[in-house]
Design a protein around this motif. Structure first.
Motif, mmCIF file in Angstrom:
data_model
loop_
_atom_site.group_PDB
_atom_site.id
_atom_site.type_symbol
_atom_site.label_atom_id
_atom_site.label_comp_id
_atom_site.label_asym_id
_atom_site.label_seq_id
_atom_site.Cartn_x
_atom_site.Cartn_y
_atom_site.Cartn_z
ATOM 1 N N VAL A 2 43.696 46.953 -12.022
ATOM 2 C CA VAL A 2 44.015 48.363 -12.198
ATOM 3 C C VAL A 2 43.649 49.134 -10.937
ATOM 4 N N SER A 3 44.627 49.844 -10.371
ATOM 5 C CA SER A 3 44.403 50.653 -9.173
ATOM 6 C C SER A 3 44.031 52.080 -9.524
ATOM 7 N N ASP A 4 44.764 52.684 -10.473
ATOM 8 C CA ASP A 4 44.510 54.047 -10.929
ATOM 9 C C ASP A 4 45.058 54.172 -12.342
ATOM 10 N N THR A 5 44.603 55.190 -13.059
ATOM 11 C CA THR A 5 45.122 55.439 -14.400
ATOM 12 C C THR A 5 45.453 56.916 -14.563
ATOM 13 N N VAL A 6 46.366 57.192 -15.487
ATOM 14 C CA VAL A 6 46.648 58.556 -15.935
ATOM 15 C C VAL A 6 46.029 58.677 -17.314
ATOM 16 N N SER A 65 49.284 42.209 -6.136
ATOM 17 C CA SER A 65 49.407 41.980 -4.700
ATOM 18 C C SER A 65 48.517 43.005 -4.008
ATOM 19 N N SER A 66 48.668 43.143 -2.705
ATOM 20 C CA SER A 66 47.924 44.180 -1.997
ATOM 21 C C SER A 66 48.580 45.546 -2.124
ATOM 22 N N ASP A 67 49.776 45.630 -2.682
ATOM 23 C CA ASP A 67 50.400 46.921 -2.942
ATOM 24 C C ASP A 67 49.585 47.690 -3.975
ATOM 25 N N HIS A 68 49.567 49.009 -3.861
ATOM 26 C CA HIS A 68 48.810 49.825 -4.809
ATOM 27 C C HIS A 68 49.191 49.515 -6.251
ATOM 28 N N HIS A 69 50.470 49.353 -6.509
ATOM 29 C CA HIS A 69 50.878 48.954 -7.868
ATOM 30 C C HIS A 69 52.190 48.185 -7.820
ATOM 31 N N ASN A 70 52.275 47.213 -8.716
ATOM 32 C CA ASN A 70 53.496 46.441 -8.925
ATOM 33 C C ASN A 70 54.076 46.673 -10.310
ATOM 34 N N VAL A 71 53.202 47.078 -11.240
ATOM 35 C CA VAL A 71 53.625 47.403 -12.603
ATOM 36 C C VAL A 71 52.889 48.662 -13.035
ATOM 37 N N LEU A 72 53.629 49.603 -13.592
ATOM 38 C CA LEU A 72 53.050 50.774 -14.243
ATOM 39 C C LEU A 72 53.493 50.718 -15.699
#
Length: 319
Positions: free
Chosen positions: A181-185, A195-202
């Motif tokens: 988990v990178s961030d949540t709403v 991956s190293s991307d901030h998010h791949n699935v939201l």
């Protein structure tokens, strides 16, 4: 991270031919011919990104949805871990020598974790920018306005899914598959990465399981503008939201809408997380959960116009 990228998505739509033509206009490269039985009324189509290869397959479905999501893994030990973790969540799994598949009940997506090579991308030349007190580009026009070739997305970046049980879907991806988990709403959604991307699935809470949008990486904000301009010259009704910049993920964006009703996003300059210890996930709400600057999102982006029809279709009896 043993998981390292999205490999491919399978998108189900009622109008295969029109949707495939849209994504060819968007910049994906079609295969030489439709796959499957060429005499069938709705053959499937496969399209490629510049760096990721065949990353989109479009098949027929009574309602628009994400049918399958592919996730790349390094070795069989990674598959064993995923299989055991999903089993621990009481999720049925199918294990082969090179993949593990399971369905997330909340999003109704079949996720295929498969052995795949890591994506290697050659960086585009960094453009020179003039700034106050720092004139780096002298005597030349900006390269971004001189480009003439078509915009070609480099890779599939992420997908955004509506789930009828967001918490369960988050457990599926986080505890079952190993996403982080990178961030949540707050109370609504989780941005997760493989991956190293901030998010791949939201994954966001929704009254029906559906595909909200897919997101495709381009080199920079000029490519976003060029790509969107070309798409809108062909059909102004494709416009949804942009140009803007998200706060969560930091990326520039422009959203368009395909003929099936799914949004597609050009993006660039997404946050990169290579050391988990240096990233502190945030909890956001209000406008920061949507964007930092740009035009306000239209109501149709927050609640797609066909949402009621999708709910009706999801509960219609199957033949």
């Amino acid at each position: 991270m043993s998981l390292h990228r999205l490999t491919q998505i399978v998108m189900g739509v009622p109008n295969v031919e029109q949707t495939a033509a849209y994504y060819a206009d968007f910049g994906l490269t079609p295969a030489d011919s439709p796959t499957g039985d060429a005499t069938a009324p709705q053959p499937s189509h496969t399209l490629s990104t510049a760096d990721g290869g065949e990353q989109l397959r479009i098949v027929h479905s009574p309602r628009r949805r994400l049918v399958e999501l592919g996730v790349g893994a390094d070795n069989p030990d990674d598959l064993d871990r995923v299989s055991a973790s999903l089993t621990g969540l009481d999720i049925p799994v199918h294990r082969t020598a090179d993949s593990v598949t399971a369905v997330d009940p909340g999003t109704e997506v079949l996720v295929r974790v498969e052995l795949a090579p890591r994506l290697r991308q050659t960086p585009a030349p960094a453009p020179l920018h003039n700034a106050p007190g720092a004139d780096a580009r002298l005597g030349h026009r900006a390269p971004g306005i001189l480009r003439e070739g078509p915009v070609r997305p480099r890779k599939l970046g992420h997908v955004v899914l509506g789930s009828t049980d967001q918490e369960a879907s988050q457990r599926f991806f986080q505890e079952g598959l190993g996403f982080k988990v990178s961030d949540t709403v707050k109370g609504l959604a989780a941005f997760m990465r493989c991956s190293s991307d901030h998010h791949n699935v939201l994954v966001q809470q929704a009254p029906v399981a559906f595909l909200h949008h897919t997101s495709w990486q381009v080199d920079d904000v000029d490519e976003i503008g060029r790509g969107a301009t070309t798409m809108l010259e062909a059909d102004p009704d494709r416009h949804t939201w942009g140009l803007g910049r998200h706060y969560i993920g930091s990326n520039f964006f422009w959203y368009l809408k395909d003929p099936a009703g799914t949004f597609s996003e050009y993006y660039s300059d997404l946050d990169c997380i290579v050391d988990d210890a240096l990233w502190k996930p945030g909890v956001f709400e209000g406008m920061k959960s949507l964007y930092a600057w740009g035009p306000p999102p239209p109501p149709s982006f927050l609640a797609p116009e066909d949402l009621a029809a999708l709910m009706t279709g999801a509960h219609a009896p199957t033949e």
